[in-house]
Write an enzyme that holds these catalytic residues in place. Sequence first.
Site, PDB file in Angstrom:
ATOM      1  N   ALA A 163     -46.113 -14.764 -50.161  1.00  0.00           N
ATOM      2  CA  ALA A 163     -46.108 -15.440 -48.866  1.00  0.00           C
ATOM      3  C   ALA A 163     -47.196 -16.492 -48.796  1.00  0.00           C
ATOM      4  CB  ALA A 163     -46.304 -14.422 -47.752  1.00  0.00           C
ATOM      5  N   ASN A 164     -47.194 -17.261 -47.728  1.00  0.00           N
ATOM      6  CA  ASN A 164     -48.241 -18.229 -47.442  1.00  0.00           C
ATOM      7  C   ASN A 164     -49.082 -17.710 -46.291  1.00  0.00           C
ATOM      8  OD1 ASN A 164     -47.051 -19.968 -49.265  1.00  0.00           O
ATOM      9  ND2 ASN A 164     -47.200 -21.716 -47.896  1.00  0.00           N
ATOM     10  N   ARG A 165     -50.304 -18.161 -46.215  1.00  0.00           N
ATOM     11  CA  ARG A 165     -51.144 -17.812 -45.070  1.00  0.00           C
ATOM     12  C   ARG A 165     -50.734 -18.689 -43.904  1.00  0.00           C
ATOM     13  NH1 ARG A 165     -55.378 -14.731 -46.801  1.00  0.00           N
ATOM     14  NH2 ARG A 165     -56.058 -15.204 -48.911  1.00  0.00           N
TER      15      ARG A 165
END
Length: 219
Positions: free
Chosen positions: A29-31
Amino acid sequence: LMDGPLKGKHIVVTSGPTHEPIDPVRYIANRSSGAQGTAIARALAALGAQVTFVTGPASVAPPEGVKVVKVETAQQMLQAVQRGLPADAAIFAAAVADWRVENASDSKMKKTKGGTPDLSFAENPDILATVSGMTKGRPSLVVGFAAETDDVIAHATAKRQRKGCDWIVANDVSPETGIMGGAENSVTVIRTDGTEEWPRMSKDQVAARLANAIAEALA
Ligand code: C5P
């Protein structure tokens, strides 16, 4: 729907991260908290827009008064955006994962002694670039975001041209700014007709100011 300068306009907003599965319990995932995208959708709705809010698994709740479409992956996000069109404007605030795991497992991967999984990656579709490049039915205003850590204006200007969008809202996400996951943002808006540096303000204020600029552009 509220009354306001965006009454009768339909706007698609993407927000949040995407999750790309590795197996049923693990993902890449991305932050992204989804805070800025959520604030933008809320501000657009407050000006009377009909908003389709396509969101990945965000940590903030979606706004009231918008059509919420929940997705997990970048591919699902692209499909939801395409289904959400036509729109007068599209605002791409999501932090989309650039890659997905091509050989994701249907069952939980087991730890094996001394071994690590052989993950292979495939590039995800670029939703912003895809919609910006539409030859038929392109929203008249397409806005992208650029999270940069250095040379913000130069990188974001190049990004606007590469992606083919109309505006880029650029911000400096160097760790020392505290912007990532924080309540404030300091952005530079890069348009075809020049760049505008906005002072540091709350994400809600950035959203309100952006919504006003969008209303002006669509008027
Ligand atoms: O290339 P980069 O990820 O920095 O571009 C950021 C902008 O592009 C954001 O507006 C983001 O929502 C959008 N984007 C997208 N699809 C991707 C990657 C980025 O819509 N696969």
